[in-house]
Design an enzyme around this catalytic site. Structure first.
Site, PDB file in Angstrom:
ATOM      1  N   ARG A   1       5.286  11.028  17.301  1.00  0.00           N
ATOM      2  CA  ARG A   1       6.166   9.873  17.086  1.00  0.00           C
ATOM      3  C   ARG A   1       6.590   9.309  18.436  1.00  0.00           C
ATOM      4  O   ARG A   1       7.017  10.050  19.314  1.00  0.00           O
ATOM      5  CB  ARG A   1       7.391  10.303  16.260  1.00  0.00           C
ATOM      6  CG  ARG A   1       7.062  10.662  14.830  1.00  0.00           C
ATOM      7  CD  ARG A   1       6.736   9.446  13.987  1.00  0.00           C
ATOM      8  NE  ARG A   1       6.097   9.816  12.730  1.00  0.00           N
ATOM      9  CZ  ARG A   1       5.695   8.934  11.828  1.00  0.00           C
ATOM     10  NH1 ARG A   1       5.854   7.642  12.026  1.00  0.00           N
ATOM     11  NH2 ARG A   1       5.133   9.333  10.718  1.00  0.00           N
TER      12      ARG A   1
ATOM     13  N   ASP B   1       8.929   3.020  -1.208  1.00  0.00           N
ATOM     14  CA  ASP B   1       8.167   2.651  -0.007  1.00  0.00           C
ATOM     15  C   ASP B   1       6.863   2.009  -0.393  1.00  0.00           C
ATOM     16  O   ASP B   1       5.859   2.663  -0.520  1.00  0.00           O
ATOM     17  CB  ASP B   1       7.941   3.924   0.836  1.00  0.00           C
ATOM     18  CG  ASP B   1       7.257   3.622   2.141  1.00  0.00           C
ATOM     19  OD1 ASP B   1       7.213   2.451   2.531  1.00  0.00           O
ATOM     20  OD2 ASP B   1       6.743   4.564   2.773  1.00  0.00           O
TER      21      ASP B   1
ATOM     22  N   THR C   1     -15.432  33.687   2.445  1.00  0.00           N
ATOM     23  CA  THR C   1     -15.649  34.299   3.759  1.00  0.00           C
ATOM     24  C   THR C   1     -16.543  33.397   4.599  1.00  0.00           C
ATOM     25  O   THR C   1     -17.695  33.701   4.877  1.00  0.00           O
ATOM     26  CB  THR C   1     -16.273  35.686   3.597  1.00  0.00           C
ATOM     27  OG1 THR C   1     -17.404  35.563   2.734  1.00  0.00           O
ATOM     28  CG2 THR C   1     -15.267  36.663   2.989  1.00  0.00           C
TER      29      THR C   1
ATOM     30  N   HIS D   1       6.877   9.243   1.266  1.00  0.00           N
ATOM     31  CA  HIS D   1       5.676   9.973   1.714  1.00  0.00           C
ATOM     32  C   HIS D   1       5.649  11.402   1.159  1.00  0.00           C
ATOM     33  O   HIS D   1       4.740  12.150   1.460  1.00  0.00           O
ATOM     34  CB  HIS D   1       5.579  10.062   3.257  1.00  0.00           C
ATOM     35  CG  HIS D   1       5.422   8.728   3.908  1.00  0.00           C
ATOM     36  ND1 HIS D   1       4.885   8.580   5.166  1.00  0.00           N
ATOM     37  CD2 HIS D   1       5.706   7.487   3.477  1.00  0.00           C
ATOM     38  CE1 HIS D   1       4.879   7.296   5.486  1.00  0.00           C
ATOM     39  NE2 HIS D   1       5.370   6.620   4.477  1.00  0.00           N
TER      40      HIS D   1
ATOM     41  N   GLU E   1      -0.088  -0.875   5.797  1.00  0.00           N
ATOM     42  CA  GLU E   1       1.028  -0.353   6.595  1.00  0.00           C
ATOM     43  C   GLU E   1       0.947   1.150   6.788  1.00  0.00           C
ATOM     44  O   GLU E   1       1.187   1.661   7.882  1.00  0.00           O
ATOM     45  CB  GLU E   1       2.364  -0.720   5.922  1.00  0.00           C
ATOM     46  CG  GLU E   1       3.578  -0.551   6.843  1.00  0.00           C
ATOM     47  CD  GLU E   1       4.153   0.857   6.890  1.00  0.00           C
ATOM     48  OE1 GLU E   1       4.879   1.168   7.852  1.00  0.00           O
ATOM     49  OE2 GLU E   1       3.869   1.660   5.982  1.00  0.00           O
TER      50      GLU E   1
ATOM     51  N   ASP F   1       0.859  -1.180   0.000  1.00  0.00           N
ATOM     52  CA  ASP F   1       0.000   0.000   0.000  1.00  0.00           C
ATOM     53  C   ASP F   1       0.897   1.233   0.000  1.00  0.00           C
ATOM     54  O   ASP F   1       2.098   1.130   0.280  1.00  0.00           O
ATOM     55  CB  ASP F   1      -0.951   0.019   1.201  1.00  0.00           C
ATOM     56  CG  ASP F   1      -0.223   0.040   2.537  1.00  0.00           C
ATOM     57  OD1 ASP F   1       0.760  -0.718   2.687  1.00  0.00           O
ATOM     58  OD2 ASP F   1      -0.611   0.811   3.434  1.00  0.00           O
TER      59      ASP F   1
HETATM   60 ZN    ZN Z   1       6.916   1.674   4.106  1.00  0.00          ZN
END
Ligand code: ZN
Ligand code: NAG
Length: 480
Positions: free
Chosen positions: A359, A149, A346, A461, A183, A118
């Site tokens: 973290r 990743d 607005t 990311h 993940e 993913d």
């Molecule tokens: Zn990863």
């Protein structure tokens, strides 16, 4: 695909003869384009696990991964891990977990490779130079969401097994795969699956290898720790609908003002976390750690240039690395319900939800952090005496992971990197989160090693994520 990395691991466990490397090297070299095409096919699937509208793509991604392993003759299963409940109460099927087995020789060790397919969200308009789901080669860098990743590393391991098969070389170990699809949103459902299969799929696993991380510099690295993550939603709700600021401004206490006010109490401008109890829980930095950080190759100026800032939080390497890896941080990610389109509107938003995360590091505990954050935000909010309603929820609670770098697996890993790359591995930690490392450790009791395949500048990311050909196909012929 990445023989050096595979070679490291296999040498951890057995000795593979040099002529086999040469043969594997030739095979892999001559199949490079095929491997890039495979990565292109995977990157083209927008398997964004955080976007419920992409769930069909995610299911397809798991099927594609399973099918690839099946065609290679693996014993493959798609394991149902149930449903997730969305914030609105709706239920959504989780992507199945792919497990696969190659070889079941009881006289061999069994290595289990974990990866995920993913990805994080990505849109061209976020600032990508190329279409994020169309793998694009620019000067040997393969740009695409999920390239580093974690799709290319997963494929690297699969193709490494494939190369052994193609050459009729016997794998020196039994190889298992665990490939998940959640993940990026906290590995929902995987913990329970590992617990459930502890005495079956995982019973004969000797070592677990994770390649869901990257090098820190141009030096090869072994990773021995990751931070966890507690992700929060803080929702402030006021009027029953959005209001015109000209007509109603000045008459109502605005949710956005409340929300921004309480968000500003989380962290000081210099980065100190202001939530009581968080800093006190952090394990102190030992002298030995300090010395290890000193030895790591890391160039602060290069780091600054890479991310495009003129100044960092800390001016020396040890402090910077320590805050990157082994101290907690608070990050405010965004506000749902806020006006964020171009132009001027607005509006007084009626309901706004802040997304922020903390973290986690040893010895923090997510359940405690949840209470600390919730209590603190409610107490700060109470002081504002606002009639609006605050709701705080923790949607991800992932623990940190830390391995013993003196463990024989790491000693073997260091020796293997030394032999393959002819240099010492940097022993590094990851600021990011790989929740499953901690679960593997707690549930199976097996030794885990993280062997990064991605480069230090892959932009995980972020916009323009890439995987370099040189990282996939290192010129390893020179390494022996
Ligand atoms: Zn990863
Ligand atoms: C991907 O990009 C290439 C050129 O960079 C283009 O030729 C191709 O049509 C694109 N593919 C898709 C599916 O958009």
């Amino acid at each position: 695909m990445n023989v050096p990395a595979l070679a490291c691991v296999l040498m951890v466990i057995s000795t593979v003869r040099a002529f086999q490397y040469a043969e594997l090297a030739r095979y892999i070299d001559s199949h490079q384009e095929e491997y890039v095409e495979a990565l292109r096919d995977w990157v083209a699937i927008e398997s964004d696990s955080s976007n419920v509208f992409r769930r069909p793509d995610l299911h397809r991604m798991m099927d594609v991964a399973a099918q690839k392993l099946r065609l290679m003759g693996g014993t493959v299963e798609l394991v149902d891990i149930g449903e997730q409940e969305l914030p609105n109460g709706q239920k959504l099927a989780l992507p199945k977990v792919v497990t696969a087995l190659f070889g079941s020789d009881p006289s061999k060790h069994t290595v289990c490779i974990y990866g995920h397919v993913d990805v994080q969200p990505a849109k061209l308009e976020d600032g990508w130079a190329t279409e994020p789901y169309n793998l694009t080669d620019v000067n040997g860098n393969l740009y695409g969401r999920g390239a580093s990743d974690n799709k290319a590393p997963v494929l690297a391991w699969i193709h490494a097994v494939g190369a052994y098969q193609a050459l009729s070389l016997e794998l020196p170990v039994n190889v298992k795969f665990v490939i998940e699809g959640m993940e990026e949103t906290g590995s929902n459902g995987l913990d329970a699956m590992i617990v459930a299969q502890r005495d079956t799929f995982f019973s004969d696993v000797d070592y677990i290898i994770i390649s869901d991380c990257g090098w820190l510099s141009r030096r090869p690295a072994l990773t021995y720790g990751t931070r966890g993550n507690c992700y929060f939603f803080a929702e402030v709700e006021g009027p029953k609908q959005d209001l015109h600021s000209g007509v109603y401004g000045g008459t109502v206490i605005e949710p956005m003002t409340d929300l921004v006010g309480i968000l500003d109490t989380l962290i000081s401008p210099s980065g100190t976390i202001l939530i009581p109890g968080i800093r006190e829980a952090v394990a102190p930095l030992s002298d030995e750690e300090w010395r290890m950080y000193q030895d790591i190759q890391f160039d602060l100026d290069h780091y600054k240039t890479k991310i495009g800032v003129s100044e960092l939080m800390y001016t020396n390497k040890v402090d910077l690395l320590a805050h990157m890896w082994r101290y907690p941080t608070v990050t405010i990610h965004g506000i749902e319900g806020a006006f964020s389109d171009p132009g001027t509107k607005t509006v007084i938003p009626a309901k706004v939800t802040a997304k922020f995360s903390i973290r986690q590091v040893p010895d923090m505990d997510p359940a405690t952090v949840k209470k600390q954050v919730t209590d603190y935000l409610h107490s700060v909010f109470a002081k504002r005496k606002s009639p609006n309603k605050l709701k705080v929820t923790m949607v991800i609670g992932a623990k940190p992971w830390l391995a013993d770098t003196q463990h024989p697996l790491y000693e073997a890993g260091k020796a293997a990197v030394k032999r393959v790359f002819d240099m010492d591995a940097d022993l590094i930690r990851e600021g990011g989160t790989i929740p499953i490392a901690r679960t593997f450790q707690d549930v199976t009791g097996k030794s885990i090693i993280m062997m990064p395949i991605g480069g230090f500048d892959d932009g995980l990311h972020s916009q323009n994520e890439k995987m370099s050909r040189s990282n996939i196909f290192l010129n390893f012929m020179e390494l022996f």
